[in-house]
Design an enzyme around this catalytic site. Sequence first.
Site, mmCIF file in Angstrom:
data_model
loop_
_atom_site.group_PDB
_atom_site.id
_atom_site.type_symbol
_atom_site.label_atom_id
_atom_site.label_comp_id
_atom_site.label_asym_id
_atom_site.label_seq_id
_atom_site.Cartn_x
_atom_site.Cartn_y
_atom_site.Cartn_z
ATOM 1 C CB CYS A 1 -0.983 -0.023 1.165
ATOM 2 S SG CYS A 1 -0.234 0.049 2.804
HETATM 3 C C1 RB5 Z 1 -4.012 5.184 0.844
HETATM 4 O O1 RB5 Z 1 -4.069 6.511 0.541
HETATM 5 C C2 RB5 Z 1 -3.066 4.884 1.967
HETATM 6 O O2 RB5 Z 1 -3.611 5.289 3.164
HETATM 7 C C3 RB5 Z 1 -2.735 3.412 1.957
HETATM 8 O O3 RB5 Z 1 -2.205 3.072 0.722
HETATM 9 C C4 RB5 Z 1 -1.717 2.941 2.960
HETATM 10 O O4 RB5 Z 1 -0.603 3.777 2.998
HETATM 11 C C5 RB5 Z 1 -2.197 2.634 4.294
HETATM 12 O O5 RB5 Z 1 -1.434 2.188 5.160
#
Ligand code: RB5
Length: 147
Positions: free
Chosen positions: A66
Amino acid sequence: MRIGIAADHGGFELKVQLTAALKTAGYEVEDFGAHELAADDDYPDFVVPLARAVASGNVTRGLAICGSGVGACVAANKVPGARAALITDPFSAHQGVEDDNMNIMCLGGRVTGYALSWDLVRTFLNANFKGEERFKRRLAKVAALEK
Ligand code: RB5
């Protein structure tokens, strides 16, 4: 070795790059999505199916990405049998497998660039659990929390 990979929008580009690199290196890759870039998608929708596939043995190891790698790691570790960690350095990429039997490596697509990520992925995939008694004992205490 069959590798599962998953990412939300924050890790989408890195997922595309790592998937291509894995295939070029000869790995079989199962892509749990996202299959297109969507700015409001949610990492659990992709990471949880990946973690279930790792825990069930349908894929050997997982890569969960993420933006920071944090959400992916939090979500993956809710699945019994998943042992996920957010990795940014080569030592942890192999020691996490050797000592802690890490089966999902989480990466931050907005934190760790492609070149270092690919080094970390190769280190993770080439590492093996040592299986020594003390490591098994510690992991049994962790696994007991899942009951
Ligand atoms: C998304 O914007 C972001 O919050 C996600 O990709 C991640 O970093 C969460 O931990």
